[in-house]
Enzyme design. Structure first.
Site, PDB file in Angstrom:
ATOM      1  N   TRP A 178      33.626  53.136  30.728  1.00 37.37           N
ATOM      2  CA  TRP A 178      32.444  52.288  30.535  1.00 37.37           C
ATOM      3  C   TRP A 178      32.557  51.637  29.148  1.00 37.37           C
ATOM      4  O   TRP A 178      32.805  52.325  28.156  1.00 37.37           O
ATOM      5  CB  TRP A 178      31.138  53.100  30.610  1.00 37.37           C
ATOM      6  CG  TRP A 178      29.985  52.242  30.165  1.00 37.37           C
ATOM      7  CD1 TRP A 178      29.481  51.153  30.819  1.00 37.37           C
ATOM      8  CD2 TRP A 178      29.253  52.348  28.929  1.00 37.37           C
ATOM      9  NE1 TRP A 178      28.472  50.587  30.072  1.00 37.37           N
ATOM     10  CE2 TRP A 178      28.309  51.299  28.910  1.00 37.37           C
ATOM     11  CE3 TRP A 178      29.310  53.236  27.847  1.00 37.37           C
ATOM     12  CZ2 TRP A 178      27.428  51.104  27.845  1.00 37.37           C
ATOM     13  CZ3 TRP A 178      28.428  53.050  26.792  1.00 37.37           C
ATOM     14  CH2 TRP A 178      27.490  51.985  26.795  1.00 37.37           C
ATOM     15  N   GLU A 219      32.669  51.743  35.426  1.00 32.58           N
ATOM     16  CA  GLU A 219      31.200  51.717  35.510  1.00 32.58           C
ATOM     17  C   GLU A 219      30.653  50.360  35.075  1.00 32.58           C
ATOM     18  O   GLU A 219      31.037  49.817  34.046  1.00 32.58           O
ATOM     19  CB  GLU A 219      30.628  52.821  34.600  1.00 32.58           C
ATOM     20  CG  GLU A 219      29.105  52.899  34.596  1.00 32.58           C
ATOM     21  CD  GLU A 219      28.560  54.056  33.752  1.00 32.58           C
ATOM     22  OE1 GLU A 219      29.347  54.684  33.001  1.00 32.58           O
ATOM     23  OE2 GLU A 219      27.353  54.323  33.848  1.00 32.58           O
ATOM     24  N   LYS A 221      27.323  47.634  34.221  1.00 32.47           N
ATOM     25  CA  LYS A 221      26.016  47.702  33.571  1.00 32.47           C
ATOM     26  C   LYS A 221      25.420  46.298  33.486  1.00 32.47           C
ATOM     27  O   LYS A 221      26.140  45.320  33.323  1.00 32.47           O
ATOM     28  CB  LYS A 221      26.180  48.299  32.167  1.00 32.47           C
ATOM     29  CG  LYS A 221      24.876  48.518  31.455  1.00 32.47           C
ATOM     30  CD  LYS A 221      24.969  49.641  30.454  1.00 32.47           C
ATOM     31  CE  LYS A 221      23.709  49.706  29.625  1.00 32.47           C
ATOM     32  NZ  LYS A 221      23.614  50.936  28.855  1.00 32.47           N
ATOM     33  N   ASP A 252      25.849  53.552  38.242  1.00 33.55           N
ATOM     34  CA  ASP A 252      24.838  54.335  37.523  1.00 33.55           C
ATOM     35  C   ASP A 252      23.505  53.718  37.933  1.00 33.55           C
ATOM     36  O   ASP A 252      23.319  52.496  37.786  1.00 33.55           O
ATOM     37  CB  ASP A 252      25.117  54.202  36.020  1.00 33.55           C
ATOM     38  CG  ASP A 252      24.082  54.886  35.141  1.00 33.55           C
ATOM     39  OD1 ASP A 252      22.876  54.706  35.387  1.00 33.55           O
ATOM     40  OD2 ASP A 252      24.478  55.570  34.176  1.00 33.55           O
ATOM     41  N   HIS A 255      21.629  51.046  35.937  1.00 28.67           N
ATOM     42  CA  HIS A 255      22.370  49.869  35.486  1.00 28.67           C
ATOM     43  C   HIS A 255      22.203  48.628  36.340  1.00 28.67           C
ATOM     44  O   HIS A 255      23.107  47.806  36.433  1.00 28.67           O
ATOM     45  CB  HIS A 255      23.855  50.218  35.371  1.00 28.67           C
ATOM     46  CG  HIS A 255      24.147  51.144  34.236  1.00 28.67           C
ATOM     47  ND1 HIS A 255      25.413  51.444  33.801  1.00 28.67           N
ATOM     48  CD2 HIS A 255      23.322  51.830  33.417  1.00 28.67           C
ATOM     49  CE1 HIS A 255      25.359  52.292  32.792  1.00 28.67           C
ATOM     50  NE2 HIS A 255      24.095  52.545  32.546  1.00 28.67           N
ATOM     51  N   HIS A 279      26.641  57.912  38.758  1.00 29.72           N
ATOM     52  CA  HIS A 279      25.925  58.528  37.645  1.00 29.72           C
ATOM     53  C   HIS A 279      24.465  58.595  38.064  1.00 29.72           C
ATOM     54  O   HIS A 279      23.837  57.554  38.281  1.00 29.72           O
ATOM     55  CB  HIS A 279      26.034  57.675  36.373  1.00 29.72           C
ATOM     56  CG  HIS A 279      27.237  58.010  35.558  1.00 29.72           C
ATOM     57  ND1 HIS A 279      27.503  57.413  34.348  1.00 29.72           N
ATOM     58  CD2 HIS A 279      28.234  58.908  35.768  1.00 29.72           C
ATOM     59  CE1 HIS A 279      28.617  57.924  33.854  1.00 29.72           C
ATOM     60  NE2 HIS A 279      29.094  58.816  34.695  1.00 29.72           N
ATOM     61  N   ASP A 287      16.995  51.087  31.366  1.00 32.72           N
ATOM     62  CA  ASP A 287      18.023  52.129  31.514  1.00 32.72           C
ATOM     63  C   ASP A 287      17.712  53.277  30.549  1.00 32.72           C
ATOM     64  O   ASP A 287      18.475  53.559  29.638  1.00 32.72           O
ATOM     65  CB  ASP A 287      19.392  51.497  31.205  1.00 32.72           C
ATOM     66  CG  ASP A 287      20.527  52.478  31.377  1.00 32.72           C
ATOM     67  OD1 ASP A 287      20.385  53.413  32.193  1.00 32.72           O
ATOM     68  OD2 ASP A 287      21.557  52.312  30.695  1.00 32.72           O
ATOM     69  N   ASP A 289      17.447  56.539  30.889  1.00 33.97           N
ATOM     70  CA  ASP A 289      18.105  57.837  31.038  1.00 33.97           C
ATOM     71  C   ASP A 289      17.158  59.019  30.929  1.00 33.97           C
ATOM     72  O   ASP A 289      17.451  60.004  30.254  1.00 33.97           O
ATOM     73  CB  ASP A 289      19.289  57.956  30.061  1.00 33.97           C
ATOM     74  CG  ASP A 289      20.460  57.091  30.472  1.00 33.97           C
ATOM     75  OD1 ASP A 289      20.973  57.297  31.584  1.00 33.97           O
ATOM     76  OD2 ASP A 289      20.849  56.181  29.706  1.00 33.97           O
ATOM     77  N   ASP A 320      23.822  61.773  34.445  1.00 31.33           N
ATOM     78  CA  ASP A 320      23.917  61.011  33.197  1.00 31.33           C
ATOM     79  C   ASP A 320      22.507  60.699  32.685  1.00 31.33           C
ATOM     80  O   ASP A 320      21.958  59.648  32.990  1.00 31.33           O
ATOM     81  CB  ASP A 320      24.709  59.716  33.422  1.00 31.33           C
ATOM     82  CG  ASP A 320      24.877  58.910  32.125  1.00 31.33           C
ATOM     83  OD1 ASP A 320      24.612  59.462  31.044  1.00 31.33           O
ATOM     84  OD2 ASP A 320      25.258  57.725  32.208  1.00 31.33           O
TER      85      ASP A 320
HETATM   86  C1  RNT Z   1      25.772  53.963  29.400  1.00 29.31           C
HETATM   87  C2  RNT Z   1      26.476  54.545  30.548  1.00 29.31           C
HETATM   88  C3  RNT Z   1      27.447  55.634  30.227  1.00 29.31           C
HETATM   89  C4  RNT Z   1      26.935  56.611  29.193  1.00 29.31           C
HETATM   90  C5  RNT Z   1      27.773  57.845  29.023  1.00 29.31           C
HETATM   91  C6  RNT Z   1      27.428  58.578  27.763  1.00 29.31           C
HETATM   92  O1  RNT Z   1      24.760  53.127  29.746  1.00 29.31           O
HETATM   93  O2  RNT Z   1      25.552  55.010  31.494  1.00 29.31           O
HETATM   94  O3  RNT Z   1      27.826  56.278  31.400  1.00 29.31           O
HETATM   95  O4  RNT Z   1      25.634  57.010  29.482  1.00 29.31           O
HETATM   96  O5  RNT Z   1      29.089  57.523  29.091  1.00 29.31           O
HETATM   97 ZN    ZN Z   2      26.324  56.110  33.151  1.00 31.39          ZN
END
Ligand code: RNT
Ligand code: ZN
Length: 413
Positions: A178, A219, A221, A252, A255, A279, A287, A289, A320
């Site tokens: 990523w 990945e 985003k 993810d 994202h 993720h 985003d 998390d 994640d």
């Molecule tokens: C960031 C991505 C990535 C990170 C990790 C720490 O937006 O989601 O995967 O969260 O690699």
């Molecule tokens: Zn991620």
């Protein structure tokens, strides 16, 4: 008759076998991200997070050393049922000298490999392309050849490390790339950085590595903090590149644009790609998390995984999220238990029947059945699964964490 047996009978009446569901779940690894324990800081010298991602909160007790992080991970493992892998970032290297990230070696992760072996876990891995002086601007897509080259070498070093992890653990390693690359404001060229990113990936992949041991994932985003207008690794860019080059796309669920859902993307991805990595996180308005909950979208993602890949062998599941505002062991445990819970829930669905109702245009029945499924005695099956895995099925585990906070975490100043 126990509650479990009553519940089991109810499921059996719908043609669902809870024993089979539990068996399947027990064989399905979920990759636990190591970075919830220390707010994504790592041990290679950085003291703050960059790359447009952010932890918020200052809850006491975060892990300051690899030993503390391992101790915390062990605690979490004792509270979560099911099979786990451990997902590491390159910034968690354990080395004495000051070699930079482009010179990392498998030895730098030997203590982690030993830790994984001790707990009978596989490993997954990630190059760390943020929180570094060379990641202040673009990285793999940089217009400065030296910067791009540095990160190319870093990713290649990570592929070697992943190979060694896979060899020693005897399990495939998913190595996810990523990049935070993007722009705050309207780009002068969207194409140029993507072209350089593509060239960098081509160069990385020109090395020889064992594709049976290492699954390289990409990945995507949509935006990051300070990269609101453009990301180089957009959804089309990474998915397209992954398909074309036999890599594994990684989605993810934080994202995408806020009304897009990953649950709707899984079927398409699995029709077009050999495999898919996920993720699992919880985006709240962005985003963010947040800790994964047992909410509608988490359940829907799990349902799609099971429906599209009943063998569960083409989807790599990883968590994640990073919340620094609550006890980090609680955050980890809740999120991981909810992923397990959602999978168990998904394994208890009469998917053939649902598909048939849809194909026969019996939409009233489809709706009624789907509503009915929501309130079946799922909790009893979950508790039974936990019992069989020697973990607490209700909220008794919280006491255990609060004691740990008192005895262990509160001593970390
Ligand atoms: C960031 C991505 C990535 C990170 C990790 C720490 O937006 O989601 O995967 O969260 O690699
Ligand atoms: Zn991620």
């Amino acid at each position: 008759m126990t509650h479990y047996e009553d519940a089991k009978r109810e499921y059996e009446q719908l043609g669902i076998d809870p024993e089979k569901a539990m068996e399947k779940l027990a064989q399905t690894p979920v990759s636990m991200h190591c970075w919830q324990g220390d707010d994504v800081i790592g041990f290679d010298g950085s003291d703050s997070l960059s790359g447009g991602i952010q932890t918020t909160g200052n809850y006491p007790g975060k892990a300051r050393t690899p030993e503390e992080l391992m101790q915390d991970i062990e605690k979490v493992l004792s509270l979560v049922p099911g099979k786990m892998k451990l997902n590491l970032h390159a910034s968690y290297a354990m080395k004495e000298d000051d070699r930079d990230r482009d010179e990392l070696k498998p030895e730098d992760f030997q203590p982690w490999i030993d830790f994984a072996l001790k707990h009978d876990m596989g490993l997954d891995f990630n190059p760390t392309i943020f929180s570094h002086p060379k990641a202040e601007g673009l990285t793999l897509s940089s217009a400065d050849p030296e910067t791009a080259e540095f990160w190319i070498h870093h990713v290649q070093a990570c592929i070697r490390i992943s190979e060694e992890m896979a060899r020693q653990t005897g399990q495939k390693v998913v190595m996810n790339i990523w990049i935070p690359d993007g722009l705050k404001d309207v780009p002068g060229s969207r194409l140029a950085p993507r072209k350089r990113f593509k060239q960098a990936l081509d160069k990385i992949l020109s090395m020889d590595y064992d594709r049976d041991l290492v699954k390289v994932a990409l990945e995507s985003k949509v935006f990051g903090i300070g990269m609101e207008s453009y990301t180089v690794g957009s959804a089309e860019m990474t998915f397209g590149y992954a398909i074309k080059n036999n890599l594994t796309p990684l989605m993810d669920n934080g994202h995408y644009h806020p009304t897009e859902v990953v649950s709707d993307k899984i079927s398409a991805a699995l029709l077009l790609a050999d495999d898919l990595a996920l993720h699992i996180t919880r985006p709240v308005r962005w985003d963010s998390d947040h800790v994964v909950l047992f909410d509608d979208e988490t359940r829907e993602i799990a349902r799609e995984i099971v429906r599209c890949n009943p063998e569960l062998d083409r989807v790599y599941l990883a968590t994640d999220f990073f919340d620094a505002s609550i006890n980090r062991i609680v955050a980890w445990t809740v999120g991981l238990r909810n992923v397990q819970k959602a999978l168990l829930y998904a394994l208890l669905q009469p998917n053939d029947r649902l598909e048939k109702l849809q194909d026969e245009n019996r939409f009233s029945e489809l709706m009624v059945l789907q509503e009915e499924l929501k309130t079946l005695p799922f909790e009893e099956i979950w508790r039974e699964y936990c019992r069989r895995n020697d973990v607490d099925g209700s909220m008794g585990w919280l006491e255990d964490v609060l004691t740990y906070e008192n005895d262990v975490l509160s001593a970390r100043k």
